[in-house]
Design a protein around this motif. Structure first.
Motif, PDB file in Angstrom:
ATOM      1  N   ASN A   1       5.974 -13.124 -28.286  1.00 47.85           N
ATOM      2  CA  ASN A   1       7.181 -13.936 -28.634  1.00 47.85           C
ATOM      3  C   ASN A   1       8.087 -13.684 -30.054  1.00 47.85           C
ATOM      4  O   ASN A   1       8.786 -14.233 -30.303  1.00 47.85           O
TER       5      ASN A   1
ATOM      6  N   GLU B   1      10.034 -12.030 -32.746  1.00 55.53           N
ATOM      7  CA  GLU B   1      11.309 -11.306 -32.934  1.00 55.53           C
ATOM      8  C   GLU B   1      11.649 -10.891 -34.066  1.00 55.53           C
ATOM      9  O   GLU B   1      11.241 -11.556 -34.791  1.00 55.53           O
TER      10      GLU B   1
ATOM     11  N   ARG C   1      13.036  -7.137 -29.641  1.00 60.17           N
ATOM     12  CA  ARG C   1      11.652  -7.229 -29.328  1.00 60.17           C
ATOM     13  C   ARG C   1      10.973  -5.974 -29.240  1.00 60.17           C
ATOM     14  O   ARG C   1      11.708  -4.851 -28.934  1.00 60.17           O
TER      15      ARG C   1
END
Length: 295
Positions: A58, A60, A129
């Motif tokens: 998760n 970023e 990402r």
């Protein structure tokens, strides 16, 4: 080995288990407790690694473009970022969307525009990402070098601490699993050795009447195999059902605690416990009986 001889070994092993029922149950219980603890902690380590991997995935990169960059140049920068090795997803956030998000946190959009003289001061930015979280620093550096990118932010200090904690947890998990595995092995072998010791006179008599070492070993090997299979089977069922209960208890909170729900992994783990317990039981019997074969 002849079929008749194999049948004799199986009958002798079953008869011996029945004659020494309490010692057999104690050995099976020892295997069950040891393998249950090992299996439970193994699933705990798997879940810790799974949660850590989710946290890492998760992470970023926020790439802020220069305020005066035209929209066409912004699109070209997006293509350049997508072409970087390791980048899996690029989500553009226009300055208008950024203003809406900011207004939801601090006030109405009109108030913010009024405070800035009717001009949106926010830049366009990209949410990026990567496939491997460990490469996030190098990818951020490559994005920063693209002309038109003003600033790159990925919470470097927080990310580095997160990676350090994940590495520490993984090494700790491996160490504890190894310690539990060795402890389970020692406990199982010790219990089986006590069971064999209680029958040392029987072994000596068989040696004196001319029985070969392997003729004596086979029934003990089968006994250890069955005890290991029984104990580890009970442990595997307990681990499987216990984990299902935990998953049901977590229920709606699974969004915040992403436990492993892969039935294939759970099945492989429990089957591994059964195979490991059976192997330890069989080999433990062979090693335990070796010293009593010397007359």
């Amino acid at each position: 080995m002849k079929l008749r001889t194999a049948g004799y070994f199986f009958r002798q092993a079953a008869l011996s288990l029945w004659r020494n029922i309490w010692m057999s149950l104690a050995a099976a219980a020892s295997v069950a407790i040891s393998m249950f603890l090992l299996g439970a902690f193994l699933l705990l380590v798997f879940n810790v690694n799974h949660i850590a991997a989710n946290l890492q995935s998760n992470v970023e990169i926020a790439a802020f473009l220069q305020v005066d960059v035209p929209r066409q140049v912004s699109l070209h920068i997006q293509d350049q970022v997508r072409a970087l090795p390791g980048v899996t997803e690029v989500t553009p956030v226009p300055k208008e969307e950024g203003l809406k998000q900011l207004s939801q946190q601090f006030g109405s959009e009109q108030d913010l525009l009024a405070a800035t003289g009717g001009v949106n001061p926010l830049p366009d930015y990209l949410r990026v990402r990567v496939a491997d979280p460990q490469t996030i620093q190098s990818v951020a550096g490559a994005i920063k070098a693209i002309p038109g990118v003003e600033k790159v932010n990925y919470g470097q200090e927080v990310v580095e601490r997160l990676f350090a904690v994940v590495r520490w947890l993984r090494w700790l998990g491996v160490g504890i699993i190894v310690m539990l595995g060795l402890g389970a092995l020692s406990l199982i072998v010790l219990t089986i050795r006590l069971a064999v010791y209680s029958r040392r006179r029987e072994i000596n008599i068989m040696k004196y009447v001319g029985a070969t070492d392997w003729f004596i070993r086979w029934p003990f090997f089968l006994e250890g195999l069955w005890l290991g299979l029984l104990g580890s089977g009970v442990a595997a069922v307990a681990v499987y059902l216990g984990y299902r209960v935990v998953l049901n208890m977590v229920g709606p909170a699974a969004v915040f605690v992403p436990l492993i729900r892969d039935q294939g992994l759970l099945l492989r783990s429990t089957l591994g416990l059964v195979a490991g317990g059976s192997l330890v039981g069989a080999l433990g019997s062979l090693f335990s009986i070796r010293r009593f074969l010397k007359v």
